[in-house]
Design a protein around this motif. Structure first.
Motif, mmCIF file in Angstrom:
data_model
loop_
_atom_site.group_PDB
_atom_site.id
_atom_site.type_symbol
_atom_site.label_atom_id
_atom_site.label_comp_id
_atom_site.label_asym_id
_atom_site.label_seq_id
_atom_site.Cartn_x
_atom_site.Cartn_y
_atom_site.Cartn_z
ATOM 1 N N ALA A 1 0.834 -1.205 0.000
ATOM 2 C CA ALA A 1 0.000 0.000 0.000
ATOM 3 C C ALA A 1 0.864 1.249 0.000
ATOM 4 C CB ALA A 1 -0.918 -0.007 1.216
ATOM 5 N N ARG A 2 1.934 1.236 0.792
ATOM 6 C CA ARG A 2 2.795 2.409 0.863
ATOM 7 C C ARG A 2 3.541 2.607 -0.443
ATOM 8 N NH1 ARG A 2 6.010 3.035 6.422
ATOM 9 N NH2 ARG A 2 6.317 5.058 5.429
ATOM 10 N N ASP B 1 1.163 4.203 -2.992
ATOM 11 C CA ASP B 1 0.842 5.610 -2.748
ATOM 12 C C ASP B 1 1.882 6.494 -3.436
ATOM 13 O OD1 ASP B 1 -1.437 5.393 -1.253
ATOM 14 O OD2 ASP B 1 -0.393 5.308 0.666
ATOM 15 N N ASP C 1 -6.988 0.064 8.615
ATOM 16 C CA ASP C 1 -5.943 1.069 8.396
ATOM 17 C C ASP C 1 -6.149 2.291 9.284
ATOM 18 O OD1 ASP C 1 -4.784 -0.448 6.258
ATOM 19 O OD2 ASP C 1 -6.398 0.252 4.959
ATOM 20 N N LEU D 1 2.046 3.604 8.843
ATOM 21 C CA LEU D 1 1.328 4.192 7.718
ATOM 22 C C LEU D 1 1.434 5.715 7.684
ATOM 23 C CD1 LEU D 1 -1.939 2.034 7.511
ATOM 24 C CD2 LEU D 1 0.121 1.903 6.100
ATOM 25 N N SER E 1 1.402 7.865 4.337
ATOM 26 C CA SER E 1 0.543 7.325 3.287
ATOM 27 C C SER E 1 -0.377 8.427 2.782
ATOM 28 C CB SER E 1 -0.291 6.165 3.840
ATOM 29 O OG SER E 1 -1.373 5.884 2.972
ATOM 30 N N ARG E 2 -0.451 8.603 1.472
ATOM 31 C CA ARG E 2 -1.295 9.644 0.894
ATOM 32 C C ARG E 2 -2.770 9.364 1.147
ATOM 33 N NH1 ARG E 2 -1.779 13.660 -0.044
ATOM 34 N NH2 ARG E 2 -2.250 14.009 -2.238
ATOM 35 N N ARG E 3 -3.160 8.101 1.133
ATOM 36 C CA ARG E 3 -4.571 7.774 1.383
ATOM 37 C C ARG E 3 -4.956 8.113 2.824
ATOM 38 N NH1 ARG E 3 -4.719 2.070 1.007
ATOM 39 N NH2 ARG E 3 -2.493 2.292 1.370
#
Length: 301
Positions: free
Chosen positions: A80-81, A84, A139, A271, A274-276
């Motif tokens: 995920a990272r 991003d 998350d 996290l 992380s952009r999200r």
């Protein structure tokens, strides 16, 4: 240890079946079976009890499955990272919060998040159980108390209070109580004291029950309490954050309310960046600021 065999083992343990695991992995049942036997041979142990209804992990298999689960969650976090980018926000984001807050406050505001970030995929997990963020069960969490787990980034969003509400139609038909003693003439809608909920809400319900309330309707979450109140069934114990979205509800007995309940947003330290996560956090903070301003404006008018 062969990583590919571990990946196949994890799929079989998760599915409980060679056939189902093969479907997920796009491998034949015989190929999956050969890999499992080769892994058992390399470890010199039996990982599964084989039954007609499927496969059950042995004690040694359970130990290995715990390890592969942790590995999978770590790999998912790393993936995920990596996905991003510095400029874009996309991918899946798992958010957990309570049924009441998620359905009454958060969900109606999500169109603004999607308007700004149309490529984000939100997995909204609404339940009273506190999910384990460091173990990546989710998350991001929005919780009605400060998280106690270590290695979390946390931000206090706001404070809420539990108060009493009813519809104009209900009060017109049944009358408006002027003191807590009058609640004995009404149906109180609330969560059971022993149900999972904010402790301040349970304390308020206990206090109200000392007034010899004869009729009650208990629901296991605040969204259900709200729907019951909107159906003119009685006076409900509800969080004050619903006032903006349900302005027709009338607050009953303004002097009766719970203590402050802090609302925290939290996510794993790993996290950070992380952009999200950043996009979701900023969206929630902006909505809380707008909510507070509206609250202040209503109080001043």
């Amino acid at each position: 240890m062969d990583w590919d065999k571990l990946r196949i083992f994890h799929a079989v343990a998760d599915a409980g079946s060679l056939t189902h695991a093969g479907d997920v992995l796009h491998l034949s049942q015989s190929a999956v079976s050969r890999q499992i036997r080769a892994l058992e041979d390399s470890l010199d142990t039996t990982l599964f009890h084989r039954h007609a209804r499927g496969l059950i992990l042995t004690e040694q298999g359970e130990l290995l499955f715990d390890a592969t689960q942790s590995m999978t969650k770590r790999l998912d976090a790393a993936s995920a990272r990596i996905r991003d980018s510095e400029e874009e926000v996309f991918g899946n984001l798992r958010v957990t919060t309570t049924i009441g807050f998620g359905s009454i406050w958060l969900a109606p505001r999500l169109p603004k998040l999607y308007a700004n970030y149309p490529d984000i995929s939100l997995d909204l997990m609404l339940e009273e159980r506190v999910l384990d963020l460091p173990m990546r069960e989710a998350d991001v969490a929005i919780r009605m108390k400060e998280p106690s787990q270590a290695d979390l980034v946390r931000k206090r969003l706001m404070d809420i209070r539990m108060q009493l509400y009813a519809t104009p139609q209900y009060l017109q038909t049944n009358g408006t109580p002027t003191s807590a003693h009058d609640l004995g003439n009404h149906r109180l809608i609330c969560q059971q004291v022993g149900a999972t909920q904010v402790s301040a809400g349970a304390t308020l319900v206990r206090e109200l029950m000392t007034y010899d309330i004869g009729r009650t309707l208990t629901v296991n979450n605040y969204f259900g309490v709200l729907q019951s109140v909107l159906s003119d069934l009685g006076i409900g114990v509800l969080p004050d954050y619903l006032q903006q979205d349900f302005p027709n509800l009338i607050r009953v007995l303004p002097g009766v309310q719970s203590n402050d309940v802090p609302v925290f947003l939290a996510f794993p330290e790993e996290l950070r960046g992380s952009r999200r996560i950043e996009a979701f956090r900023d969206f929630v903070v902006d909505e809380v600021v707008a909510y507070r301003k509206a609250q202040q404006g209503a109080a001043a008018s």
